[in-house]
Design a protein around this motif. Structure first.
Motif, PDB file in Angstrom:
ATOM      1  N   SER A 150       0.844  -1.189   0.000  1.00  0.00           N
ATOM      2  CA  SER A 150       0.000   0.000   0.000  1.00  0.00           C
ATOM      3  C   SER A 150       0.882   1.244   0.000  1.00  0.00           C
ATOM      4  N   LYS A 151       0.307   2.360  -0.451  1.00  0.00           N
ATOM      5  CA  LYS A 151       1.043   3.618  -0.514  1.00  0.00           C
ATOM      6  C   LYS A 151       0.356   4.638   0.378  1.00  0.00           C
ATOM      7  N   LYS A 152       1.088   5.240   1.300  1.00  0.00           N
ATOM      8  CA  LYS A 152       0.476   6.193   2.210  1.00  0.00           C
ATOM      9  C   LYS A 152       1.516   7.189   2.707  1.00  0.00           C
ATOM     10  N   VAL A 153       1.067   8.423   2.863  1.00  0.00           N
ATOM     11  CA  VAL A 153       1.913   9.515   3.342  1.00  0.00           C
ATOM     12  C   VAL A 153       1.070  10.374   4.279  1.00  0.00           C
ATOM     13  N   CYS A 154       1.655  10.801   5.386  1.00  0.00           N
ATOM     14  CA  CYS A 154       0.928  11.632   6.343  1.00  0.00           C
ATOM     15  C   CYS A 154       1.865  12.706   6.896  1.00  0.00           C
ATOM     16  N   VAL A 155       1.407  13.944   6.886  1.00  0.00           N
ATOM     17  CA  VAL A 155       2.208  15.049   7.425  1.00  0.00           C
ATOM     18  C   VAL A 155       1.345  15.911   8.321  1.00  0.00           C
ATOM     19  N   GLU A 156       2.029  16.662   9.165  1.00  0.00           N
ATOM     20  CA  GLU A 156       1.351  17.610  10.035  1.00  0.00           C
ATOM     21  C   GLU A 156       2.026  18.971   9.890  1.00  0.00           C
ATOM     22  N   THR A 157       1.242  20.011   9.802  1.00  0.00           N
ATOM     23  CA  THR A 157       1.767  21.357   9.712  1.00  0.00           C
ATOM     24  C   THR A 157       0.965  22.259  10.642  1.00  0.00           C
ATOM     25  N   THR A 158       1.310  23.520  10.691  1.00  0.00           N
ATOM     26  CA  THR A 158       0.637  24.453  11.598  1.00  0.00           C
ATOM     27  C   THR A 158       0.028  25.608  10.811  1.00  0.00           C
ATOM     28  N   ILE A 159      -1.256  25.816  11.001  1.00  0.00           N
ATOM     29  CA  ILE A 159      -1.984  26.922  10.370  1.00  0.00           C
ATOM     30  C   ILE A 159      -2.670  27.714  11.488  1.00  0.00           C
ATOM     31  N   ASP A 160      -2.398  29.004  11.563  1.00  0.00           N
ATOM     32  CA  ASP A 160      -2.965  29.842  12.635  1.00  0.00           C
ATOM     33  C   ASP A 160      -2.668  29.273  14.022  1.00  0.00           C
ATOM     34  N   GLY A 161      -1.498  28.643  14.155  1.00  0.00           N
ATOM     35  CA  GLY A 161      -1.122  28.060  15.431  1.00  0.00           C
ATOM     36  C   GLY A 161      -1.823  26.757  15.756  1.00  0.00           C
ATOM     37  N   LYS A 162      -2.632  26.246  14.837  1.00  0.00           N
ATOM     38  CA  LYS A 162      -3.369  24.997  15.055  1.00  0.00           C
ATOM     39  C   LYS A 162      -2.753  23.873  14.213  1.00  0.00           C
ATOM     40  N   ALA A 163      -2.698  22.668  14.781  1.00  0.00           N
ATOM     41  CA  ALA A 163      -2.159  21.515  14.062  1.00  0.00           C
ATOM     42  C   ALA A 163      -3.120  21.085  12.959  1.00  0.00           C
ATOM     43  N   VAL A 164      -2.605  20.976  11.760  1.00  0.00           N
ATOM     44  CA  VAL A 164      -3.383  20.525  10.603  1.00  0.00           C
ATOM     45  C   VAL A 164      -2.720  19.277  10.031  1.00  0.00           C
ATOM     46  N   ALA A 191      -7.935  20.723   7.484  1.00  0.00           N
ATOM     47  CA  ALA A 191      -7.794  22.161   7.248  1.00  0.00           C
ATOM     48  C   ALA A 191      -9.129  22.773   6.843  1.00  0.00           C
ATOM     49  N   ASN A 192      -9.297  24.024   7.191  1.00  0.00           N
ATOM     50  CA  ASN A 192     -10.485  24.788   6.800  1.00  0.00           C
ATOM     51  C   ASN A 192     -10.153  25.524   5.500  1.00  0.00           C
ATOM     52  N   ILE A 193     -10.719  25.061   4.398  1.00  0.00           N
ATOM     53  CA  ILE A 193     -10.452  25.641   3.082  1.00  0.00           C
ATOM     54  C   ILE A 193     -11.666  25.384   2.204  1.00  0.00           C
ATOM     55  N   ILE A 226      -8.752  12.384  -5.423  1.00  0.00           N
ATOM     56  CA  ILE A 226      -9.809  13.108  -4.722  1.00  0.00           C
ATOM     57  C   ILE A 226      -9.246  13.675  -3.424  1.00  0.00           C
ATOM     58  N   THR A 227      -9.602  14.911  -3.113  1.00  0.00           N
ATOM     59  CA  THR A 227      -9.172  15.547  -1.875  1.00  0.00           C
ATOM     60  C   THR A 227     -10.393  16.025  -1.091  1.00  0.00           C
ATOM     61  N   LEU A 228     -10.410  15.726   0.212  1.00  0.00           N
ATOM     62  CA  LEU A 228     -11.491  16.126   1.107  1.00  0.00           C
ATOM     63  C   LEU A 228     -10.921  16.949   2.262  1.00  0.00           C
ATOM     64  N   ALA A 229     -11.569  18.073   2.573  1.00  0.00           N
ATOM     65  CA  ALA A 229     -11.140  18.931   3.678  1.00  0.00           C
ATOM     66  C   ALA A 229     -12.355  19.284   4.525  1.00  0.00           C
ATOM     67  N   ASN A 230     -12.346  18.891   5.817  1.00  0.00           N
ATOM     68  CA  ASN A 230     -13.549  19.059   6.635  1.00  0.00           C
ATOM     69  C   ASN A 230     -13.509  20.232   7.617  1.00  0.00           C
ATOM     70  N   GLY A 231     -12.368  20.934   7.711  1.00  0.00           N
ATOM     71  CA  GLY A 231     -12.300  22.120   8.558  1.00  0.00           C
ATOM     72  C   GLY A 231     -12.233  21.864  10.039  1.00  0.00           C
ATOM     73  N   ALA A 232     -12.053  20.593  10.450  1.00  0.00           N
ATOM     74  CA  ALA A 232     -12.088  20.271  11.879  1.00  0.00           C
ATOM     75  C   ALA A 232     -10.933  20.881  12.669  1.00  0.00           C
ATOM     76  N   ALA A 233      -9.873  21.292  12.001  1.00  0.00           N
ATOM     77  CA  ALA A 233      -8.746  21.934  12.700  1.00  0.00           C
ATOM     78  C   ALA A 233      -9.123  23.326  13.196  1.00  0.00           C
ATOM     79  N   GLN A 234     -10.180  23.879  12.624  1.00  0.00           N
ATOM     80  CA  GLN A 234     -10.733  25.174  13.032  1.00  0.00           C
ATOM     81  C   GLN A 234      -9.758  26.345  12.853  1.00  0.00           C
ATOM     82  N   ASN A 235      -8.929  26.257  11.839  1.00  0.00           N
ATOM     83  CA  ASN A 235      -8.106  27.405  11.475  1.00  0.00           C
ATOM     84  C   ASN A 235      -8.963  28.425  10.732  1.00  0.00           C
ATOM     85  N   GLU A 236      -8.481  29.638  10.614  1.00  0.00           N
ATOM     86  CA  GLU A 236      -9.164  30.617   9.784  1.00  0.00           C
ATOM     87  C   GLU A 236      -9.172  30.112   8.339  1.00  0.00           C
TER      88      GLU A 236
END
Length: 395
Positions: A150-164, A191-193, A226-236
């Motif tokens: 299987s192929k999988k990649v996962c990263v974490e970054t910071t947006i508005d001080g919140k972990a995304v 992310a919220n986008i 396909i890309t899905l973004a649900n905004g649960a990180a609650q960044n601006e």
């Protein structure tokens, strides 16, 4: 940005089952579901015979760039199946929608496997009935076909001080070639986008990632990313003027590129990853095209497999393109060995070159000396195993 252990972003859950498409009780169906409706974006194969799931998912996303879930089966592509294939896809979407209590146009559907066979709806129903929602990360295993892993990649970054978190998984081993998609791949983020901004990023970044890989020069009927973004990180909300927009783009691109390279590395029967770096092209199109021409050449792929230092095949592949090349200042190197400089053959150790070709990752670098643009592409070697796999695919 940091690379982290594979996990779902906040607000996402998944499930995977053996529905019966594959033998030996292997996982062959999964779904990825968000607690809340997601901003959604997609890119799709340009093959004229787009499979029914591609058509339906594209229609659903294009309505308002929103999805709640994606369901995927492996073992049957539901491709070249006519009106019945379309009906089956809509029925599958409705089944999932009923389970989740949403409208069917909130569901993305994807399939992979044999072309030209009607989807066994009893298996689809069985799979959906047994799918559960949890933090389980088995979904990547359920979508593979001739993949060895299987192929999988996962990263974490910071947006508005919140972990995304941005999490991607993909399948792809054969029938891999641009023009988008070259694989099935699913990216999720908390992310919220908004959907249109997400679509713009995906359409842009796909050019230098999934559209820069090739395994066998064959474009699938079922490919999509396909890309899905649900905004649960609650960044601006992320917009092009957001101060962290570039950071999100960079992390998103890392996931796409990482998945693309994993697909190229796992090309059917392959033993080596080939990377082609092209420098000083006249324009970006030339840079990308030349890089793809190198990794897509059967002669070069066979050369890498055989660890044969017939580097003239690189010259042939370059000259076959319509890219602008300085005929007096071309440079070519393989790994640490410079072969050509200023269009002049250099003195180099042939035994050392053969040793470099024995690595499991081989880099070919070309300087066209024609401009300021650079490009990179990834592929794999051509082995006896590739023929063996594709001479008996249905067995």
């Amino acid at each position: 940005m940091k690379i982290i252990e594979f996990k779902w972003p906040k607000g996402f859950k998944s499930g995977a089952v053996h529905a019966g498409f594959k033998d030996d009780n292997k996982l062959d169906m999964c779904w990825l579901v968000s607690d809340e409706p997601c901003a959604a974006a997609g890119v799709y194969t340009k093959n004229q015979f787009q499979a029914a799931p591609v058509i339906v998912t594209k229609q659903n996303i294009n309505q308002n760039h929103e999805l709640k879930a994606v369901v995927v089966n492996s073992g049957n592509a539901n491709s070249f199946t006519g009106n019945q294939g379309m009906k089956n896809t809509h029925t599958e979407a409705q089944m999932v929608a009923d389970q989740l209590g949403v409208a069917p146009d909130q569901i993305g559907v994807a399939s992979t496997g044999i072309i030209g066979k009607q989807l066994q709806m009893d298996l689809i129903e069985n799979g959906i009935d047994h799918l559960t929602l949890s933090d389980s990360t088995d979904a990547p295993e359920a979508i593979i076909t001739t993949d060895t892993t299987s192929k999988k990649v996962c990263v974490e970054t910071t947006i508005d001080g919140k972990a995304v978190t941005i999490t991607g998984f993909a399948k792809g081993s054969g029938m891999i070639h641009p023009n988008m998609g070259t694989t099935l791949s699913f990216i999720s983020t908390d992310a919220n986008i908004d959907g249109e901004t997400l679509q713009s990023i995906l359409s842009d970044k796909i050019i230098s990632s999934f559209n820069q890989i090739t395994v066998d020069g064959c474009m699938s009927t079922n490919d999509m990313v396909i890309t899905l973004a649900n905004g649960a990180a609650q960044n601006e909300p992320l917009t092009t003027t957001h101060p962290d927009f570039a950071e999100f783009e960079s992390a998103f691109n890392y996931v796409l590129t990482g998945l693309a390279k994993l697909v190229a590395r796992d090309g059917e029967g392959s033993s080596k990853l080939i990377e082609a770096d092209v420098f000083h092209a006249a324009n970006q199109e030339d840079a990308n095209h030349v890089a793809r021409a190198i990794v897509g050449s059967n002669l070069i792929k066979a050369m890498i497999f055989g660890e044969d230092a017939n580097w003239g095949r690189i010259v042939q592949a370059l000259g076959q393109t319509e890219a602008k090349i300085s005929l007096d200042h071309l440079a070519i190197s393989i790994e640490n060995t410079t072969i050509v400089e200023d269009s002049t053959i250099q003195n180099f150790d042939m035994d050392e070159l053969r040793k470099q070709l024995g690595k499991d990752e081989v880099n070919i670098t070309v300087d066209l000396a024609a401009g300021e643009y650079n490009g990179v592409a990834w592929g794999c070697d051509l082995t006896y195993k590739y023929v063996e796999i594709n001479a008996a695919y249905e067995e």
